[in-house]
Design an enzyme around this catalytic site. Structure first.
Site, PDB file in Angstrom:
ATOM      1  NE  ARG A 239      40.359  23.560  36.578  1.00 53.01           N
ATOM      2  CZ  ARG A 239      40.201  23.173  35.315  1.00 53.01           C
ATOM      3  NH1 ARG A 239      39.634  23.991  34.442  1.00 53.01           N
ATOM      4  NH2 ARG A 239      40.604  21.986  34.918  1.00 53.01           N
ATOM      5  CG  HIS A 243      35.456  22.911  34.187  1.00 50.12           C
ATOM      6  ND1 HIS A 243      35.636  24.270  34.003  1.00 50.12           N
ATOM      7  CD2 HIS A 243      34.192  22.638  33.769  1.00 50.12           C
ATOM      8  CE1 HIS A 243      34.527  24.784  33.489  1.00 50.12           C
ATOM      9  NE2 HIS A 243      33.636  23.823  33.342  1.00 50.12           N
ATOM     10  CE1 TYR A 252      42.471  19.838  32.340  1.00 46.09           C
ATOM     11  CE2 TYR A 252      40.813  18.120  32.093  1.00 46.09           C
ATOM     12  CZ  TYR A 252      41.242  19.295  32.672  1.00 46.09           C
ATOM     13  OH  TYR A 252      40.452  19.917  33.599  1.00 46.09           O
TER      14      TYR A 252
END
Length: 349
Positions: A239, A243, A252
């Site tokens: 990805r 999100h 992160y």
């Protein structure tokens, strides 16, 4: 350990030139849709959107492997699959603006996108078993992310499928993140594919950034399902974006991303275009036409979504219960009163 299947491992790949071009065109459509949808969300055109940039090869390859009569049980990040399966762009945009998911009158064997993580997996198993009981000659594909494998529905669905030989393909798109949690923080198993062994059927991994490998692997998996055996396919992709549009992946991502192999984080669209150019399947003309056609389709879809009739607010309360409950009746009356005093086109809740 399961071997990661790439196109170089498939000696009998049967994807011809036209099919390869169609895969490429659908990847371009999916990429341009994702880019436009994120831009529209950023200017307040819709409330949220789950980007899938980097996962186009995985979703397009799997969707094109499915027959029209096969059934897809998708999750919320499945828009590239939905587009490839024939759902109009305008329908997906309108869904993100609060309309019914399948707004137009079209015939696609897709169940509604499931936002609650993993719940579509046992649904797919039950539907596959029901269709098998009546002798239907098609398969069911349950699409989910790696995060769903931490849910009880995943284990219950696979266990039931293994016991009853449900004709279902479990297509796990492993993009390495469950929101901000990397895969190795979810499970101690070396792969997700090997989890199928515990339930009595086969699990395979495929290079999810290679649409030809995904197409061939999922085609084989669907044939296995039609023959009466479930199978788990783990598609390894990445990805590239957030999100959802409410997420900040920069908080992160960096350190973990450096630990992954280059093929895993490579851009699938660029990689596919380079490969197809080397094979003399696409050239500048094909590439330019694919982008121009996608942009024109998007322009039309956005205009259609913007011109769609504003729904009656009372529709919010229809079909919730056979008889409307007292609290919902009170809410409906409050909403009617509120809208009497405000322009419904500019109401903010």
């Amino acid at each position: 350990m399961h071997r990661v299947i790439g196109v170089s491992d498939l000696d009998d790949v049967e994807v011809d030139t036209e099919e390869a071009r169609a895969l490429y065109r659908d990847m371009v459509r999916a990429r341009r849709f994702d880019e436009r949808a994120v831009a529209l969300q950023r200017r307040g055109w819709m409330s949220s959107f789950p980007p899938y940039r980097g996962q186009e090869a995985s979703q397009v390859g799997a969707a094109r492997a499915m027959a029209d009569e096969d059934w897809l049980f998708p999750t919320y990040r499945s828009n590239a699959m939905q587009l490839t399966r024939g759902v109009p762009m305008s329908d997906i945009l309108l869904f993100r603006r609060g309309r019914p998911e399948y707004y137009s009158d079209h015939d696609v064997n897709n169940f509604p996108q499931e936002i609650t993580i993993g719940t579509q997996i046992p649904h797919a198993v039950g539907y596959a078993m029901a269709r098998d009981y009546v002798g239907a000659d098609h398969a069911t594909l349950a699409y989910f992310g790696d995060g769903a494998t931490s849910e009880g529905d995943f284990h219950e669905g696979l266990n039931f499928a293994g016991v009853f030989d449900a004709p279902v393909v479990f297509f796990c798109e492993n993009n390495d993140w469950a929101i901000s949690l990397p895969r190795e923080r979810q499970t101690a198993s070396a792969t997700i594919a090997e989890k199928a062994t515990a339930y009595g059927f086969e699990g395979v991994q495929v290079d999810g950034n290679d649409p030809l490998a995904v197409y061939e692997t999922v085609s084989d998996a669907l044939a296995t399902a039609r023959a009466g055996k479930p199978i788990l396919v783990e598609s390894l992709t990445y990805r590239q974006g957030a999100h959802t549009t409410a997420d900040d992946p920069e908080r992160y991502r960096d350190e973990h991303e450096r630990s992954l192999p280059d093929w895993r984080t490579a851009d699938p669209l660029e990689r596919t275009e380079t490969y197809l150019r080397e094979q003399d399947v696409v050239d500048d003309t094909v590439v330019e036409q694919a982008h121009a056609a996608a942009d024109a389709e998007l322009d039309e879809a956005v205009a259609e979504a913007e011109n769609a009739e504003v729904p009656d607010p009372d529709e919010l309360f229809e079909n919730a219960y056979g008889d409307l409950t007292a609290p919902l009746e009170a809410q409906r009356e409050w909403l009617r009163s509120y809208l009497d005093d405000h322009d419904p086109q500019r109401v903010e809740f």
